[in-house]
Design an enzyme around this catalytic site. Structure first.
Site, PDB file in Angstrom:
ATOM      1  N   HIS A 215       0.803  -1.223   0.000  1.00 29.54           N
ATOM      2  CA  HIS A 215       0.000   0.000   0.000  1.00 29.54           C
ATOM      3  C   HIS A 215       0.836   1.273   0.000  1.00 29.54           C
ATOM      4  CE1 HIS A 215       0.767  -0.160   4.306  1.00 29.54           C
ATOM      5  NE2 HIS A 215       0.462   1.127   4.356  1.00 29.54           N
TER       6      HIS A 215
HETATM    7  C1  UD1 Z   1      -2.362   4.886   6.697  1.00 32.34           C
HETATM    8  C2  UD1 Z   1      -1.065   5.297   7.389  1.00 32.34           C
HETATM    9  C3  UD1 Z   1      -0.009   4.213   7.163  1.00 32.34           C
HETATM   10  C4  UD1 Z   1      -0.503   2.852   7.528  1.00 32.34           C
HETATM   11  C5  UD1 Z   1      -1.782   2.585   6.760  1.00 32.34           C
HETATM   12  C6  UD1 Z   1      -2.316   1.207   7.065  1.00 32.34           C
HETATM   13  C7  UD1 Z   1      -0.612   7.710   7.457  1.00 32.34           C
HETATM   14  C8  UD1 Z   1       0.271   8.767   6.946  1.00 32.34           C
HETATM   15  N1  UD1 Z   1      -0.528   6.522   6.850  1.00 32.34           N
HETATM   16  O1  UD1 Z   1      -2.103   4.911   5.320  1.00 32.34           O
HETATM   17  O2  UD1 Z   1       1.105   4.519   7.964  1.00 32.34           O
HETATM   18  O3  UD1 Z   1       0.470   1.887   7.227  1.00 32.34           O
HETATM   19  O4  UD1 Z   1      -2.736   3.577   7.115  1.00 32.34           O
HETATM   20  O5  UD1 Z   1      -3.528   0.974   6.496  1.00 32.34           O
HETATM   21  O6  UD1 Z   1      -1.337   7.942   8.402  1.00 32.34           O
HETATM   22  N2  UD1 Z   1      -9.481   4.491   2.464  1.00 32.34           N
HETATM   23  C9  UD1 Z   1     -10.689   3.866   2.375  1.00 32.34           C
HETATM   24  N3  UD1 Z   1     -11.261   3.406   3.521  1.00 32.34           N
HETATM   25  C10 UD1 Z   1     -10.680   3.534   4.724  1.00 32.34           C
HETATM   26  C11 UD1 Z   1      -9.447   4.208   4.803  1.00 32.34           C
HETATM   27  C12 UD1 Z   1      -8.849   4.664   3.684  1.00 32.34           C
HETATM   28  O7  UD1 Z   1     -11.244   3.706   1.305  1.00 32.34           O
HETATM   29  O8  UD1 Z   1     -11.242   3.077   5.730  1.00 32.34           O
HETATM   30  C13 UD1 Z   1      -8.818   4.958   1.238  1.00 32.34           C
HETATM   31  C14 UD1 Z   1      -9.112   6.382   0.879  1.00 32.34           C
HETATM   32  O9  UD1 Z   1      -9.196   6.443  -0.500  1.00 32.34           O
HETATM   33  C15 UD1 Z   1      -7.893   7.121   1.343  1.00 32.34           C
HETATM   34  C16 UD1 Z   1      -6.790   6.087   1.150  1.00 32.34           C
HETATM   35  O10 UD1 Z   1      -7.422   4.845   1.397  1.00 32.34           O
HETATM   36  O11 UD1 Z   1      -7.695   8.286   0.644  1.00 32.34           O
HETATM   37  C17 UD1 Z   1      -5.621   6.267   2.051  1.00 32.34           C
HETATM   38  O12 UD1 Z   1      -6.020   6.315   3.446  1.00 32.34           O
HETATM   39  P1  UD1 Z   1      -5.143   7.137   4.509  1.00 32.34           P
HETATM   40  O13 UD1 Z   1      -5.652   6.944   5.873  1.00 32.34           O
HETATM   41  O14 UD1 Z   1      -4.971   8.514   4.025  1.00 32.34           O
HETATM   42  O15 UD1 Z   1      -3.730   6.481   4.416  1.00 32.34           O
HETATM   43  P2  UD1 Z   1      -3.282   4.967   4.265  1.00 32.34           P
HETATM   44  O16 UD1 Z   1      -2.648   4.820   2.940  1.00 32.34           O
HETATM   45  O17 UD1 Z   1      -4.368   4.015   4.645  1.00 32.34           O
END
Ligand code: UD1
Length: 377
Positions: A215
């Site tokens: 990811h």
């Molecule tokens: C976050 C953490 C990362 C961790 C990861 C594990 C930061 C900077 N990064 O990254 O350290 O390893 O979580 O999962 O905090 N999304 C969904 N549903 C959800 C959550 C996210 O669809 O429940 C999608 C959204 O499109 C979002 C993207 O995933 O924009 C990224 O989510 P985000 O929380 O921004 O960062 P992660 O890449 O999940």
């Protein structure tokens, strides 16, 4: 900061926001519950992760109490997400007046909650402090450095973390080597996970499959890199099924970068904690760019190839079963064939990864906060 009078429980506001936080906060919440009357925990979910598979299922699997407050911040750019947590948590801190704030890991919610608290003169305990990848392009590295530099208690999981903190000028008395709360959770749930039929349900045989997670922006945000990775992993999949539970971020990246074309792998939706632990336990090998999975495979003694150029968890390499192979497809392919040909790392579980880390942390917080001036820690 006013200390709690000796007859009043210590109010700790514990913050969790994203999937990797939940397995770290769980044993701490259980530990607070074991000391009724002495602690009054307030559990805050920032809402950074919100899908059932990324959040709610972990609360159920790990028996984490329902959060007292959900800030509902959701997705957004780093600036937006961090700012939302900062603003909303500041309001909550003013209202609830905790004696200390407890944060875990390195996600955006971690730094945001820390910043809000220290500006209100509320001391912060950071669990999993001091890890450094030395790669400032990783958002998590920025979150780690900033959180550590302003926290009052720095609870570490491995010896490198203390060395890093001391090098950055953190006074030794703030650093506490306590072990790994994520491994507390793993050891607590290992037997329960072993009984699940996850492997069979996915049509696999124990020790005859690989597990893949991806990811990180460095792997999934460039179409070229994704295509190259999927080529190598697709070749492995023809010999050894590669199970790939897809993080929503990766699903979005595949949609955008590969025009929705699916990789030639065993794809599944994100799995719950227990199912994933079951899958890791009997994997022949694990390929990942996650931080936590490097530690979980080390605790389980399962070979892990980390598809990144660095690790902030070097003990998983020096003592565990992890190998940093980078993101170059040829290097990954070579490392895979070495493992397939039986060149397996012999690891051992690092010091204090013994299931007791949360107890050590809560002991220290109790010692330092009960009837004392918390600001002096
Ligand atoms: C976050 C953490 C990362 C961790 C990861 C594990 C930061 C900077 N990064 O990254 O350290 O390893 O979580 O999962 O905090 N999304 C969904 N549903 C959800 C959550 C996210 O669809 O429940 C999608 C959204 O499109 C979002 C993207 O995933 O924009 C990224 O989510 P985000 O929380 O921004 O960062 P992660 O890449 O999940």
């Amino acid at each position: 900061m006013t200390p709690p009078p000796s007859n009043e429980p210590i109010r700790i506001l514990a913050v969790a926001g994203a999937r990797p936080n939940f397995m770290k906060i769980a044993p701490l919440m259980h530990e607070f519950a074991r000391r009724p009357g002495r602690f009054q925990p307030i559990l805050v979910h920032t809402g950074q992760h919100y899908d059932k598979a990324m959040s709610e299922s972990f609360f159920t699997d790990l028996g984490i109490p329902e959060p007292d407050v959900n800030l509902g911040v959701g997705s957004g750019s780093h600036g937006q997400q961090t700012a939302q947590v900062l603003m909303k948590i500041e309001e909550l801190l003013l209202e609830r007046k905790p004696h200390a704030v407890l944060v875990v890991g390195d996600v955006n919610s971690t730094i945001a909650a820390t910043l809000a608290a220290v500006k209100l003169d509320i001391p912060v305990a950071h669990v999993e402090a001091g890890l450094r990848s030395w790669d400032r392009k990783m958002p998590e590295e920025i979150n780690r450095v900033l959180t550590d530099s302003i926290s009052n208690w720095l609870f570490t999981t491995e010896p490198s973390a203390e060395e890093n903190l001391v090098r950055e000028g953190v006074p030794r008395e703030k650093i506490h080597f306590v072990g790994n709360v994520m491994i507390d959770t793993l050891l607590t749930h290992r037997e329960q996970a072993r009984k699940l039929d996850t492997v069979e349900r996915l049509g696999l045989k124990p020790h005859a499959y690989a597990v893949l997670t991806l990811h990180r922006p460095s792997n999934v945000d460039s179409a070229g890199q994704l295509v190259r990775l999927f080529e190598v992993l697709g070749r492995l999949n023809r010999e050894l099924p590669v199970v790939f539970p897809i993080h929503p971020r990766t699903a979005n990246a595949i949609e955008q970068n590969l025009g929705g074309r699916k990789p030639d792998l065993h794809l599944t939706d994100p799995l719950g904690y227990l199912d994933f632990l079951r899958l890791l336990t009997d994997a022949q090998m694990v390929l990942t760019d996650s931080g936590g999975i490097q530690e979980e495979t080390t605790a389980l003694g399962v070979p892990c190839l980390t598809l990144r150029d660095s690790t902030e968890r070097p003990v998983t390499v020096t003592e565990g079963t992890n190998r940093i192979v980078g993101t170059d497809p040829d290097a990954i392919e070579t490392a895979i064939s070495e493992l397939r040909n039986g060149k397996k790392p012999k690891g051992r579980r690092p010091a204090l990864w013994d299931g007791q880390a949360a107890g050590r942390i809560v002991d220290i917080l109790e010692r330092d906060l009960a009837g004392k001036d918390a600001g002096s820690t």
